[in-house]
Design a protein around this motif. Structure first.
Motif, PDB file in Angstrom:
ATOM      1  N   LYS A  84      36.368  50.069  43.204  1.00 48.78           N
ATOM      2  CA  LYS A  84      36.056  51.434  42.777  1.00 48.78           C
ATOM      3  C   LYS A  84      36.210  51.581  41.266  1.00 48.78           C
TER       4      LYS A  84
ATOM      5  N   SER B 281      40.927  46.559  44.020  1.00 52.95           N
ATOM      6  CA  SER B 281      40.835  45.948  45.358  1.00 52.95           C
ATOM      7  C   SER B 281      39.625  46.482  46.098  1.00 52.95           C
ATOM      8  N   GLU B 282      39.404  47.798  45.929  1.00 52.35           N
ATOM      9  CA  GLU B 282      38.295  48.420  46.670  1.00 52.35           C
ATOM     10  C   GLU B 282      37.016  48.499  45.834  1.00 52.35           C
TER      11      GLU B 282
ATOM     12  N   PRO C  13      50.397  50.571  41.695  1.00 51.64           N
ATOM     13  CA  PRO C  13      48.946  50.355  41.707  1.00 51.64           C
ATOM     14  C   PRO C  13      48.315  50.752  40.369  1.00 51.64           C
TER      15      PRO C  13
ATOM     16  N   GLU D 251      40.356  56.688  37.860  1.00 55.11           N
ATOM     17  CA  GLU D 251      39.917  56.534  39.260  1.00 55.11           C
ATOM     18  C   GLU D 251      39.451  55.119  39.569  1.00 55.11           C
TER      19      GLU D 251
ATOM     20  N   THR E 189      45.486  52.539  38.518  1.00 52.27           N
ATOM     21  CA  THR E 189      44.461  53.538  38.828  1.00 52.27           C
ATOM     22  C   THR E 189      43.666  53.926  37.591  1.00 52.27           C
TER      23      THR E 189
ATOM     24  N   SER F 276      45.160  44.630  40.330  1.00 55.88           N
ATOM     25  CA  SER F 276      45.422  45.826  41.147  1.00 55.88           C
ATOM     26  C   SER F 276      46.808  46.418  40.965  1.00 55.88           C
TER      27      SER F 276
ATOM     28  N   ASN G 169      40.073  51.428  41.347  1.00 53.58           N
ATOM     29  CA  ASN G 169      40.776  50.677  42.382  1.00 53.58           C
ATOM     30  C   ASN G 169      40.104  49.317  42.492  1.00 53.58           C
TER      31      ASN G 169
END
Lengths: 435, 435
Positions: free
Chosen positions: A248, A245-246, A320, A241, A322, A313, A243
């Motif tokens: 996370k 870029s974000e 992507p 989980e 993840t 990323s 991310n």
């Protein structure tokens, strides 16, 4: 060429490791023979090793090896003979083969690899033609290469459940395409044998599952020859989980970085290693040196700049990231003159058929050498590297290479176990984003 | 070194044969693969070929090859890899092996062969020790060889149904001893695996049975690639109840000589061959070039002088000749400078691992080059000989060698069929005359 000498003073442990491996050769070969015989080994495989002077470990196992052109041409008879074993076992009734390469038409080095692979297969008596998945190649296209050879790329066609070329209905399909961007529809549900199986592609493969399997192999092998498994196995953990870029999921990564750094420091203390430990964070699926970074502190992960975030990323084909693998970095302490050198070992079926060094003048010993745009100089091993000499000095080329060939075959056995598990494993495959 | 050019003008047919073989490579390899897979191939094997310029045929298949020292050292990795296959298949659970050589302690060349064989086996991870059947060697004896290597010969001991050395209880016994003088008691009824099986020795093997089996193989192969089987198969017949000293059974030999000469003349006419046909008469059991003669007329057999009779009466180890093979002679038309050259091909399991030329300056092209006291110069093939090139000239080294490797593997397949038959065949074994 000769294998370069270690440039570090920390050569005690690895020489000890080499010595253990060399002395245990009959035990090791017997064990490898019986272990590999009980499993379906990958058709072909290349393994990137890191030799830190105190530690020797596999860091990447490629089931679609792309550097056959880097092998010493003297290895060709060995490749052909091993390929005969591979071909016999996988498809005894086959005499025509469709080879599907990566979708690179401008990478001359890669295309040379395809030519060499095709040549090896032809020498086993196979009819081999090369089919491309690239939609822009709509008719047979001859590509001339600087080596003087040329490669004919032909558009693949689907006829019912068979993959064919114009006037060519092959018995089997050999992939040299790692399926990073997913399994294209045209390859789904073929009635022909597909080698390696589709689940060996990066659409389903995960580094974390690979290294979990390697844990068991390294443990068993270390017990066999009475060594500390850490000497051949880097610590790792994985985080999902994510991310970048974000921002996370970074907490998991940062915590694991610090946890592993702590464990490495303990080991470095135990073995008297004075170097700074470091961690490699890399995408759990994918390859080609994308989505990868070196860190020396968990805090670095929390303070990545925009450029670093973007770099982490996505991987090859725009997939992507993840999930990541957080892995103990193993220093590269072999060098040729002042350039850092990393050994890469090639195998066909269960036989080591050659290898070479990636040599990189612009990178330091704690960086990943398999990076986009890198210029490596393949220095190929001599065939005599395959013949260890009991009575000569440790650290000499053939003895060093024997240790490499053993660790590479542990990596191969691991891939066999991984693929067996994956075949029965329900994974969330990466969806196809482009053909 | 390069393969010498044919020195004859009669090169049309063989170039045509080479061309057929090269063009049919995928068909041939596919056929060989499936044929060899269905049979237990000999552990190792060497094949003497004759290349007459218009004909290419095996004339002797040795199941206890004694010239590994003549192979180009560059072939070693190939030998080791093939040996790994052989070892895996025959004795997957074995990691110690007892090698039993011939009883020659003064033949330096042969002892070098044993050293090389031991080295190849050791590189597969086997513990290998060499046990001798010679009664005069009652303790471990180190023999230093001119090459700088040395060979440890140890006396074998029988413990119950096991063959052992001091502190060494091997899992399997590998024979490099052709059992010409019979199977010694010490080798009978062992519980260990014996490779090759005892019935592969000259105590039970017969050349006539071998060439009967080769007839079928040559026929099938010739149909496969649409050639006249005669181009790869010499005519032969056999005669029993022979005693050359007592002039017994010569009539059968003389008649068969004339019959075969007649058939050869027909073929020579068909292919425009201007040479004089000739016949080789040789003992049906045994080797080492003893009990062998060249004749060009049946009458010669009836008028042998005392010396010739004596020469034909016994073979290696003093065994009497009671049965002979009468075989079409195949000219040796390859030469190096003015010396006649004969190719010898080496195989381990089903893989061609190298070869060399026997070169003899003192013999003519219709004589047997493997004769006692001969001085041959082994000219070893280069590894690249194993890689035929489709686009280059026919008659070039790798293409010539590919034809050799195909005919050699036909000879190997024949040996596999022969041994299968012999295993179920009640033969009159030669009684043991010496240990």
């Amino acid at each position: 060429m000769t294998v370069p000498h270690l440039t570090t003073a920390l050569s005690g442990a690895i020489l000890d490791l080499e010595k253990r491996i060399l002395e245990a050769m009959p035990t090791i070969e017997y064990w490898l023979r019986s272990r590999l015989q009980n499993h379906t080994v990958p058709f072909y495989c290349s393994v990137d090793l890191r030799n830190s002077g105190f530690k020797l470990a596999p860091v990447d196992t490629n089931l679609f090896p792309g550097g056959f052109n880097n092998l010493n041409p003297d290895f060709m008879p060995l490749c052909v003979q091993a390929m005969m074993v591979a071909v016999e076992k996988i498809c005894p009734d086959t005499h025509s083969l469709l080879l599907i390469p990566e979708n690179h038409t401008r990478n001359i080095f890669y295309l040379q690899n395809v030519v060499v692979l095709q040549t090896i297969l032809r020498h086993t008596g196979m009819n081999v033609r090369v089919g491309t998945l690239l939609p822009e190649i709509s008719e047979a296209t001859m590509i001339d290469l600087p080596s003087g050879s040329s490669l004919m790329l032909e558009p693949v066609q689907r006829k019912g459940n068979r993959l064919v070329l114009e006037d060519f209905d092959p018995c089997a399909v050999l992939l040299n395409n790692d399926l990073s961007t997913g399994v294209p529809d045209i390859l789904q549900n073929l009635e022909q044998t597909v080698i390696p199986p589709l689940h060996a592609g990066w659409a389903t493969r995960r580094k974390s599952r690979y290294f979990t399997a390697y844990d068991c192999v390294a443990e068993e092998f270390s017990n066999l020859i009475s060594i500390d498994p850490w000497l051949i196995n880097p610590y790792f953990a994985s985080c999902g989980e994510i991310n970048f870029s974000e921002k996370k999921g970074e907490d998991c990564v940062a915590k694991n970085v610090d946890k592993i750094l702590f464990k490495i420091r303990e080991k470095y203390k135990q073995y008297g290693v004075k170097e700074d430990p470091f961690i490699i964070v890399k995408a759990d699926a994918g390859t080609y040196g994308m989505g990868i970074m070196t860190v020396k502190d968990g805090e670095e992960v929390r303070t990545l700049n925009r450029k670093q975030r973007n770099k982490m990323s996505v991987v090859k084909g725009g997939q992507p990231v993840t999930k990541v693998l957080v892995q103990e970095g193993v220093y590269t302490f072999e060098s040729i003159n002042t350039a850092v050198a990393e050994p890469v070992i090639y195998m066909i079926d269960r036989y080591v058929v050659g290898g070479f060094y990636r040599v990189h003048t612009g990178r330091s010993k704690d960086e990943n050498l398999n990076a986009p745009g890198m210029h490596f100089v393949p220095l190929s091993f001599e065939p005599t590297c395959l013949l260890p000499e009991y009575k000569t000095n440790l650290g000499c080329a053939p003895n060093r290479f024997y240790a490499y060939s053993v660790i590479a075959r542990l990596a191969l056995l691991t891939a066999a176990l991984e693929l067996e598990k994956d075949a029965n494993f329900t994974v969330e495959p990466i969806s196809m984003v482009s053909k």
